[in-house]
Design a protein around this motif. Structure first.
Motif, mmCIF file in Angstrom:
data_model
loop_
_atom_site.group_PDB
_atom_site.id
_atom_site.type_symbol
_atom_site.label_atom_id
_atom_site.label_comp_id
_atom_site.label_asym_id
_atom_site.label_seq_id
_atom_site.Cartn_x
_atom_site.Cartn_y
_atom_site.Cartn_z
ATOM 1 N N VAL A 553 0.824 -1.203 0.000
ATOM 2 C CA VAL A 553 0.000 0.000 0.000
ATOM 3 C C VAL A 553 0.860 1.255 0.000
ATOM 4 O O VAL A 553 0.507 2.269 -0.620
ATOM 5 C CB VAL A 553 -0.958 -0.012 1.213
ATOM 6 C CG1 VAL A 553 -1.765 1.280 1.281
ATOM 7 C CG2 VAL A 553 -1.905 -1.206 1.130
ATOM 8 N N LEU A 575 -5.870 4.020 5.205
ATOM 9 C CA LEU A 575 -6.420 3.454 3.975
ATOM 10 C C LEU A 575 -7.021 2.074 4.223
ATOM 11 O O LEU A 575 -8.078 1.735 3.669
ATOM 12 C CB LEU A 575 -5.329 3.377 2.901
ATOM 13 C CG LEU A 575 -4.896 4.718 2.308
ATOM 14 C CD1 LEU A 575 -3.566 4.574 1.569
ATOM 15 C CD2 LEU A 575 -5.961 5.247 1.353
ATOM 16 N N GLN A 578 -10.357 2.405 5.671
ATOM 17 C CA GLN A 578 -11.340 2.851 4.679
ATOM 18 C C GLN A 578 -11.886 1.694 3.851
ATOM 19 O O GLN A 578 -13.025 1.744 3.374
ATOM 20 C CB GLN A 578 -10.723 3.910 3.762
ATOM 21 C CG GLN A 578 -10.514 5.250 4.442
ATOM 22 C CD GLN A 578 -9.886 6.270 3.511
ATOM 23 O OE1 GLN A 578 -9.215 5.911 2.540
ATOM 24 N NE2 GLN A 578 -10.104 7.540 3.787
ATOM 25 N N ALA A 604 -6.982 0.052 -1.727
ATOM 26 C CA ALA A 604 -6.325 0.983 -0.803
ATOM 27 C C ALA A 604 -5.065 1.568 -1.430
ATOM 28 O O ALA A 604 -4.791 2.775 -1.307
ATOM 29 C CB ALA A 604 -5.990 0.254 0.501
#
Length: 703
Positions: A553, A575, A578, A604
């Motif tokens: 990521v 992230l 999320q 992400a």
């Protein structure tokens, strides 16, 4: 129709045959699998009935009083008796006689409060029994009863199979994974059965233990996983202790597998046809030219165009959906007695999905094969499965007949799954439907885009180039979502790769914020990469297997020199939250994640740079409905907050309707229809678009 048949006499043979053909088309076609419908042509049926009439056969009509309005017609040959029967019902026309009788049976059950009853079933023939088995019933015996001296079949609910041994029986199965932080229980005390001719669907969110349960059946678990307790019986054999040599003989021939990830399950060094033929040769079902011919037949069966030519190609020359079809062909090649299908159609468009699922149903019907279907598609489970098991956090939380579970769920988790399922009946949110963009503020303008690929060793007289994208034009406005739908191999993903600048174009142009993408070099190309991010179809191939989740990521942040190590770690955790992944996943490797979890990591990573355009190529097709809803909400929130634009490539038409501003339908490299979601879904103009919409499974599930 009844009047015409009553007026027909033994001397009026053409009239009799004509009416019997009409009865066949309207009442009997729903019982048969596709191959049988194709085999029983009008010409063949007419020949059979003409032959019976030539022997002095007459027509006899009798009322079958147990179902009001049902009339039985027989061709009766002197000295022989009935040689063919047809049943006719006023409501059977257009929906099939089987549906009428099924509705009658369900009504009788409801009124009597019983679990089984006797019902007329077309003399108990195999096709009618198959039809009822697919609709939650099972034949439990045949007797000769009644005034007309013909067979009846006793039908009981599919869950009541006292007299038969299951093909697969799992009792109290538990599977544990060893990780850096100790042991994790992935499957806990799971029990279920799958009987001959039955399809059982296992549904649940990614990470719920569905695929781990499937992998445990034929002992294909990763090295870090251990079956800690429980029993797995396949045709009476204990799989948990079976020697490896016997397992090898069973895999493929006895237990077929359609795995989730096509790229890691196809040999990149072997031609596609050779890989299918190899499965036949290993199990001594065919050799040489015969095996190759069968491989081509299987590719044709799963909808691969130009199968003879495509069989000579390699996996990288196929689209993601076409690679998935190859795996399905391999799984069906040896006609196994148990087929484990792990998300077999998540990468397929709806028309091919219907064709493949018909083949799975036909396999179950013809051979009495059992099917264990792992899926997150609730519509598919509702339409195709006899029973449904709902898994959550490694446990079965609800099970029962598919219609009952999905229309009257009892567990709170099942209710959440169904509430989150997208529906074609769902409308776009008002703020999305009312949203407009300035025509002059187009972020991407594609004009006359064409892409050709050189064919590998074409035969003499064949074209040397294949046109994958043919004169495609569209615009993506700032803050807009533009979707491209179509069958696998239609050119959707190639178009996405061209917009990303990953493939050179053959003709046409792609303008991004006024810049010609084909001419970008050096720093300009680097800046373009930061502003445009992809989420690819195959999460396993898009994540480096050597990288932890955190490193994957954070990689875009490192490449573009954004932040320091601490700020990057904080951004990664943000992230992951999320996309509904816990923070402690930062240390995990891709092989420790499910397919859906890998896709969330890929999303992400794409959002890390907060780009202006995100190209999502089947980005949510591998996600369960709960996570899919979360990700779609996240994409919508980011779009509103940051003004992002999306190019959304998908075969999931319900999702496309919910999120799109504009929809383009592609077929064979060309855009054949364009419009708003309301125009495309409510008033389609092209036959191909209508076919796509008609093929969607479980349309009414969430309506």
């Amino acid at each position: 129709m009844d009047e015409r048949l009553r007026r027909a006499t033994a001397d009026d043979r053409d009239a009799i045959v004509e009416v019997f053909l009409a009865c066949w088309r309207e009442s009997y076609a729903s019982f048969l699998p596709p191959s049988a419908r194709e085999a029983m042509t009008d010409e063949r049926a007419a020949q059979l009935w003409q032959r019976a009439l030539d022997a002095g056969t007459t027509v006899v009509a009798e009322v079958a009083g147990r179902v009001e309005g049902l009339v039985k017609y027989e061709l009766v040959e002197p000295g022989v008796g009935a040689v063919h029967s047809l049943y006719v019902h006023p409501r059977a026309q257009g929906q099939g006689l089987g549906r009428v009788l099924l509705e009658h049976a369900q009504q009788q059950l409801a009124e009597a409060g019983a679990d089984r009853l006797w019902l007329w079933v077309l003399q108990g023939n195999a096709s009618s029994i198959t039809f009822y088995a697919r609709n939650g019933w099972a034949p439990t015996g045949v007797e000769r009863q009644g005034d007309f001296d013909h067979a009846e079949v006793q039908l009981g609910r599919a869950v009541e199979r006292e007299g038969s041994s299951p093909v697969l029986r799992i009792d109290d199965l538990s599977v544990t994974f060893r990780g850096r932080r100790g042991e994790v229980a992935a499957v806990r005390n799971v029990s279920f059965e799958v009987h001959s001719g039955e399809t059982v669907a296992v549904v649940g969110e990614s990470g719920s233990g569905k695929s781990t349960t499937a992998a445990a059946i034929n002992r294909l678990l990763p090295a870090s996983a251990t079956i800690t307790s429980g029993s797995i019986l396949f045709e009476g054999r204990e799989m948990t202790t079976l020697p490896e040599r016997q397992l090898v003989r069973l895999r493929g021939a006895g237990i077929g597998l359609v795995p989730q990830d096509p790229m890691s399950n196809l040999n990149p060094m072997m031609r596609v046809g050779a890989q299918i033929a190899e499965a036949l040769e290993v199990h001594h079902l065919a050799r040489g030219e015969a095996a190759w011919r069968r491989a081509v037949e299987l590719l044709t069966m799963v909808g691969i165009p130009e199968a003879e030519r495509r069989a000579r190609q390699y996996p990288h020359e196929f689209s993601g959906g076409m690679r998935q079809r190859v795996l399905i062909a391999m799984g069906l090649a040896c006609r196994p007695r148990l087929l484990i299908a792990d998300e077999p159609t998540s990468a397929l468009d709806v028309t091919v999905q219907r064709r493949v699922l018909d083949e799975l149903a036909e396999l179950a019907a013809d051979l009495g094969a059992a099917v264990c279907l792992i899926t997150h598609d609730l519509g598919l489970a509702a339409e195709r499965a006899d029973r449904v098991l709902v898994m959550h956090r490694g446990q079965v939380v609800e099970s029962g007949p598919s219609a009952q579970v999905l229309r009257d769920p009892q567990h709170e988790y099942t209710k959440r799954l169904i509430a989150a399922a997208p529906s074609l009946n769902a409308q776009r949110p008002r703020e999305l439907a009312d949203r407009t963009t300035d025509a002059g503020a187009a972020l991407v303008h594609v004009q006359g885009l064409t892409k050709e690929f050189a064919l590998r060793a074409p035969k003499k007289g064949e074209p040397g180039m294949f046109r994958a994208v043919d004169d495609v034009s569209f615009t993506i406005g700032r803050g807009q979502t533009v979707s491209i739908v179509g069958e696998s191999g239609s050119g959707k993903s190639t178009t996405a790769n061209l917009v990303l600048g990953l493939e050179p174009i053959t003709a046409g142009s792609i303008m991004f914020d006024g810049q010609d993408v084909a001419r970008l070099r050096g720093r300009e190309a680097m800046a373009f990469r930061r502003r445009v991010q992809p989420v690819f179809q195959n999460p396993f191939a898009s994540l480096d297997p050597r990288y932890t989740v955190e490193r994957s990521v954070a990689e875009p942040l490192v490449v573009h020199r954004i932040g320091d190590a601490r700020s990057r770690r904080d951004r990664v955790v943000e992230l992951l939250e999320q996309v509904a992944l816990p923070a402690d996943y930062v240390t995990r490797m891709p092989h420790e994640l499910s397919g859906g979890q890998c896709q969330r990591v890929a999303i992400a990573r794409a959002l890390a740079l907060e780009p202006e355009l995100v190209v999502l190529d089947e980005a949510v097709s591998a996600l369960d409905v709960l996570v899919q809803a979360q990700v779609l909400d996240l994409l919508d929130e980011l779009q509103q907050r940051l003004g992002l634009s999306y190019l959304f490539i998908s075969h999931d038409l319900a999702v496309v309707r919910m999120i799109s501003d504009q929809v383009h339908v592609m077929q064979r490299g060309r855009i054949i229809e364009s419009g708003t979601p309301e125009q495309i879904f409510d008033d389609p103009q092209q036959d191909y678009t209508k076919e796509l919409l008609a093929a969607i499974p479980g349309v009414g599930l969430a309506s």
